[in-house]
Design an enzyme around this catalytic site. Structure first.
Site, PDB file in Angstrom:
ATOM      1  N   TYR A   1     -16.016 -19.331 -13.211  1.00 37.29           N
ATOM      2  CA  TYR A   1     -14.970 -18.936 -14.091  1.00 37.29           C
ATOM      3  C   TYR A   1     -15.207 -17.475 -14.544  1.00 37.29           C
ATOM      4  O   TYR A   1     -14.632 -16.575 -14.382  1.00 37.29           O
ATOM      5  CB  TYR A   1     -14.472 -19.752 -14.881  1.00 37.29           C
ATOM      6  CG  TYR A   1     -13.212 -19.325 -15.647  1.00 37.29           C
ATOM      7  CD1 TYR A   1     -11.920 -19.596 -14.974  1.00 37.29           C
ATOM      8  CD2 TYR A   1     -13.138 -18.410 -16.939  1.00 37.29           C
ATOM      9  CE1 TYR A   1     -10.565 -19.043 -15.531  1.00 37.29           C
ATOM     10  CE2 TYR A   1     -11.947 -17.941 -17.174  1.00 37.29           C
ATOM     11  CZ  TYR A   1     -10.801 -18.390 -16.813  1.00 37.29           C
ATOM     12  OH  TYR A   1      -9.606 -17.925 -17.074  1.00 37.29           O
TER      13      TYR A   1
ATOM     14  N   HIS B   1      14.559  -2.637   2.137  1.00 32.46           N
ATOM     15  CA  HIS B   1      13.981  -2.723   3.292  1.00 32.46           C
ATOM     16  C   HIS B   1      12.783  -3.998   3.908  1.00 32.46           C
ATOM     17  O   HIS B   1      13.050  -4.417   5.033  1.00 32.46           O
ATOM     18  CB  HIS B   1      12.802  -1.473   3.702  1.00 32.46           C
ATOM     19  CG  HIS B   1      11.710  -1.315   2.521  1.00 32.46           C
ATOM     20  ND1 HIS B   1      12.188  -0.886   1.413  1.00 32.46           N
ATOM     21  CD2 HIS B   1      10.424  -1.239   2.682  1.00 32.46           C
ATOM     22  CE1 HIS B   1      11.141  -0.692   0.701  1.00 32.46           C
ATOM     23  NE2 HIS B   1      10.236  -0.969   1.611  1.00 32.46           N
TER      24      HIS B   1
ATOM     25  N   ALA C   1      -6.324   3.548  -2.441  1.00 32.79           N
ATOM     26  CA  ALA C   1      -6.160   2.353  -1.270  1.00 32.79           C
ATOM     27  C   ALA C   1      -7.112   2.853   0.013  1.00 32.79           C
ATOM     28  O   ALA C   1      -7.813   2.191   0.546  1.00 32.79           O
ATOM     29  CB  ALA C   1      -4.784   2.211  -1.094  1.00 32.79           C
TER      30      ALA C   1
ATOM     31  N   PHE D   1       3.172   5.678  -4.422  1.00 33.70           N
ATOM     32  CA  PHE D   1       3.498   4.927  -3.502  1.00 33.70           C
ATOM     33  C   PHE D   1       4.499   3.707  -4.156  1.00 33.70           C
ATOM     34  O   PHE D   1       4.612   3.656  -5.454  1.00 33.70           O
ATOM     35  CB  PHE D   1       2.156   3.806  -3.276  1.00 33.70           C
ATOM     36  CG  PHE D   1       2.543   2.713  -2.080  1.00 33.70           C
ATOM     37  CD1 PHE D   1       2.870   3.191  -0.814  1.00 33.70           C
ATOM     38  CD2 PHE D   1       2.594   1.538  -2.610  1.00 33.70           C
ATOM     39  CE1 PHE D   1       3.361   2.036   0.079  1.00 33.70           C
ATOM     40  CE2 PHE D   1       2.787   0.248  -1.864  1.00 33.70           C
ATOM     41  CZ  PHE D   1       3.156   0.764  -0.351  1.00 33.70           C
ATOM     42  N   ASP D   2       5.147   2.909  -3.509  1.00 34.66           N
ATOM     43  CA  ASP D   2       6.566   2.190  -4.301  1.00 34.66           C
ATOM     44  C   ASP D   2       6.099   1.295  -5.232  1.00 34.66           C
ATOM     45  O   ASP D   2       6.842   1.104  -6.048  1.00 34.66           O
ATOM     46  CB  ASP D   2       7.012   1.115  -2.992  1.00 34.66           C
ATOM     47  CG  ASP D   2       6.794   1.478  -1.601  1.00 34.66           C
ATOM     48  OD1 ASP D   2       6.499   2.554  -1.366  1.00 34.66           O
ATOM     49  OD2 ASP D   2       7.596   1.102  -0.830  1.00 34.66           O
TER      50      ASP D   2
ATOM     51  N   ASP E   1      -4.719   6.875  -7.001  1.00 32.11           N
ATOM     52  CA  ASP E   1      -4.336   5.542  -6.504  1.00 32.11           C
ATOM     53  C   ASP E   1      -5.180   5.832  -5.082  1.00 32.11           C
ATOM     54  O   ASP E   1      -4.855   6.387  -4.294  1.00 32.11           O
ATOM     55  CB  ASP E   1      -2.695   5.577  -6.169  1.00 32.11           C
ATOM     56  CG  ASP E   1      -2.524   4.369  -5.510  1.00 32.11           C
ATOM     57  OD1 ASP E   1      -3.179   3.632  -4.768  1.00 32.11           O
ATOM     58  OD2 ASP E   1      -1.144   4.087  -5.254  1.00 32.11           O
TER      59      ASP E   1
ATOM     60  N   LYS F   1      -7.022  -2.585   1.902  1.00 32.54           N
ATOM     61  CA  LYS F   1      -7.040  -1.158   3.151  1.00 32.54           C
ATOM     62  C   LYS F   1      -8.502  -0.783   3.077  1.00 32.54           C
ATOM     63  O   LYS F   1      -9.175  -1.436   3.965  1.00 32.54           O
ATOM     64  CB  LYS F   1      -6.130   0.171   2.757  1.00 32.54           C
ATOM     65  CG  LYS F   1      -4.811  -0.163   2.680  1.00 32.54           C
ATOM     66  CD  LYS F   1      -4.084  -0.995   1.526  1.00 32.54           C
ATOM     67  CE  LYS F   1      -2.771  -0.778   1.522  1.00 32.54           C
ATOM     68  NZ  LYS F   1      -1.968  -1.993   0.417  1.00 32.54           N
TER      69      LYS F   1
HETATM   70  N1  F0G Z   1      -0.849   2.031  -3.328  1.00 35.54           N
HETATM   71  C1  F0G Z   1      -0.790   2.478  -2.095  1.00 35.54           C
HETATM   72  C2  F0G Z   1      -1.203   3.913  -1.805  1.00 35.54           C
HETATM   73  C3  F0G Z   1      -0.647   1.606  -1.036  1.00 35.54           C
HETATM   74  O1  F0G Z   1      -0.520   1.859   0.280  1.00 35.54           O
HETATM   75  C4  F0G Z   1      -0.293   0.150  -1.348  1.00 35.54           C
HETATM   76  C5  F0G Z   1       0.248  -0.863  -0.241  1.00 35.54           C
HETATM   77  C6  F0G Z   1      -0.245  -0.190  -2.572  1.00 35.54           C
HETATM   78  C7  F0G Z   1      -0.969   0.744  -3.796  1.00 35.54           C
HETATM   79  C8  F0G Z   1      -0.220  -1.539  -3.153  1.00 35.54           C
HETATM   80  O2  F0G Z   1      -1.418  -2.503  -2.827  1.00 35.54           O
HETATM   81  O3  F0G Z   1      -0.265  -4.239  -1.375  1.00 35.54           O
HETATM   82  O4  F0G Z   1      -2.644  -4.455  -2.348  1.00 35.54           O
HETATM   83  O5  F0G Z   1      -0.413  -4.686  -3.706  1.00 35.54           O
HETATM   84  N2  F0G Z   1       0.643  -0.389   0.930  1.00 35.54           N
HETATM   85  C9  F0G Z   1       1.083  -1.401   1.611  1.00 35.54           C
HETATM   86  C10 F0G Z   1       1.455  -0.507   3.059  1.00 35.54           C
HETATM   87  C11 F0G Z   1       1.809  -2.670   1.531  1.00 35.54           C
HETATM   88  O6  F0G Z   1       1.948  -1.430   4.011  1.00 35.54           O
HETATM   89  O7  F0G Z   1       1.357   0.474   3.173  1.00 35.54           O
HETATM   90  P1  F0G Z   1      -1.124  -3.945  -2.617  1.00 35.54           P
END
Ligand code: F0G
Length: 460
Positions: free
Chosen positions: A72, A452, A217, A124-125, A215, A258
């Site tokens: 843990y 979407h 990824a 990002f979203d 950010d 990623k």
């Molecule tokens: N930041 C970026 C630039 C991303 O592309 C994503 C996820 C996230 C944050 C969120 O990360 O999915 O691990 O919670 N992108 C995916 C895509 C979902 O299809 O581009 P996560």
């Protein structure tokens, strides 16, 4: 190494994929209300909906998983992950999270302030959603060249528009709570950000005491583009490039699904001890104890190895060139794509592909449907459905500038033969592009920015 242009790995384990008929796929589409998110993965031949969590792991990662320590608190796996991340980020404090959006949540909780602006190249979203929930206003400041789905060459279409940022800060700096640089810039084609742009953004922000966050990824893909496109970095090792990228920011978030080369996980990394302690508290409440943050020990071990493999130059050469291979094949067939191709996929210009379909009839979504119908290939719309908004006052639709179909290439998963299928099918659809009509949105969930994922459509 003249002849050694093939994949820098061979395949030890295979996962069968199903071949289906067009009639069967048409049935699947109808059941899914023409939304690729609602298809069963089993009914997909080549899956390009995302590059997230879909990587194939190496033998070193699988064997590292067997060493996972599931304690843990204070597990060996955490310390291996911490050391690996410190080497890539050049920052001392590492908080794991269960995936990227959890790190986004922690970051937004700390940096996003109600009524203030969070500036980014293109958020990002998941950060955008988190910021909006907190009453913070996310603004995109990507350079003009990056805001269009066009073919004009620019090596770093993910860059922040520095003159625009400088001008805004001159008068409104006190309203800006943070600046977030997303590498690579996902929403406009996996387009990279240059080192110079990161440095300049950071310098400008420092003048006003505004924190900068990355950010990250797709941090290794961005570093590879810096090495191959920016003067002065031709011979710099990838890890040195990543460390320099992060040297200009206070904090970084990462979806490790990623460039972590793993199927789950995320990171919140910082050089600021106070911020780290705040992140620890948020992680304990929402994720898990500080030394696992929602990840299992075995997953942390796989990530520790993945971070090292993703920064290997031979891997990156293969990776970026495979995406370019698909882009080149599509260009040969006349298919309009965002150029140059970016890091994790090829983005097709939906408006140029189907000029007869107006944006309110979802041209890129129509292309997603056509590609699945013809070849069982699953892509995703990044356009009118994903980024369409309603004016909060008038309720009128606001359509996004970028109208694309994203074809993601998973890491180490498909061969170029699979990509040939995509190019052939899209080329054939392009030949008969005049025969297609648009779509009508018949279902959308209550949150427009997330519609979407669950939307339903009819063919016109
Ligand atoms: N930041 C970026 C630039 C991303 O592309 C994503 C996820 C996230 C944050 C969120 O990360 O999915 O691990 O919670 N992108 C995916 C895509 C979902 O299809 O581009 P996560």
């Amino acid at each position: 190494m003249k002849y050694m242009t093939a994949e820098p790995f061979r395949i030890k384990m295979v996962e069968p994929i199903k071949k289906t008929t067009k009639a069967y796929r048409q049935e699947c589409l109808k059941k899914a209300q023409y939304n690729s998110f609602r298809l069963r993965a089993e009914d997909v031949y080549v899956d390009c909906i995302t590059d997230s969590g879909t990587s194939a792991m190496s033998q070193e990662q699988w064997s590292a998983m067997m060493l996972g320590d599931e304690s843990y608190a204070g597990s060996r796996s955490f310390y291996r992950l911490e050391a690996s991340a410190q080497e890539i980020f050049g920052m001392p404090y590492v908080q794991p999270t269960h995936q990227g959006r959890a790190a986004d949540y922690i970051m937004a909780s700390i940096y996003a302030k109600p009524g203030m602006y969070a500036i980014g190249n293109m958020h990002f979203d998941t950060f955008r959603g988190n910021a909006e929930v907190m009453g913070c206003i996310p603004l995109d400041f990507c350079i003009m060249e990056g805001q269009k789905a066009n073919q004009d060459y620019h090596p770093f279409k993910g860059n922040i528009d520095i003159p625009r940022l400088a001008k805004m800060l001159e008068t409104e700096a006190e309203k800006v709570c943070c600046i977030i640089i997303t590498v690579t810039c996902n929403n406009n084609g996996g387009q990279p950000v240059s080192m110079e742009n990161i440095r300049e953004t950071s310098k400008l922000a420092a003048q006003y005491g505004i924190p900068v966050i990355m950010d990250s990824a797709r941090l290794a893909e961005n570093a590879y583009f810096i090495r191959t496109r920016e003067a002065g970095y031709e011979n710099t090792p990838i890890k040195e490039i990543t460390r320099e990228m992060f040297s200009y920011v206070e904090t970084a978030t990462m979806s490790s699904k990623k460039d972590g080369l793993v199927n789950i996980g995320g990171l919140f990394v910082t050089r600021n001890e106070n911020i780290y302690h705040r992140a620890n508290q948020l992680a304990i409440v929402h994720e898990g104890f500080i030394t696992y943050g929602g990840m299992s020990g075995r997953d942390m071990d796989a990530l520790a190895v993945g971070l090292q493999e993703v920064t290997d130059l031979a891997y990156l050469e293969y990776r970026i060139n495979q995406v370019k291979y698909l882009g080149d094949k599509l260009k040969e067939k006349g298919v309009p794509i965002i150029e140059p191709t970016g890091g994790h996929g090829v983005y097709v210009d939906g408006r140029k592909f189907f000029p007869q379909i107006p944006q309110h009839e979802f041209p890129s979504q129509r292309l997603v449907v056509a590609l699945y119908e013809e070849a069982g290939v699953r892509a995703v719309e990044i356009g009118a459905c994903a980024f369409g908004k309603k004016d909060p006052v008038t309720g009128e639709d606001i359509w996004p500038e970028l109208e694309t179909m994203r074809i993601c290439v998973s890491r180490r998963v498909y061969t170029n033969n699979h990509l040939d299928v995509i190019a052939q099918a899209l080329g054939d659809i392009y030949q008969k592009r005049d025969t297609y009509k648009g779509m009508r949105l018949v279902y959308e969930g209550p949150i427009t920015s997330l519609r979407h994922f669950t939307a339903g459509f009819e063919l016109l």
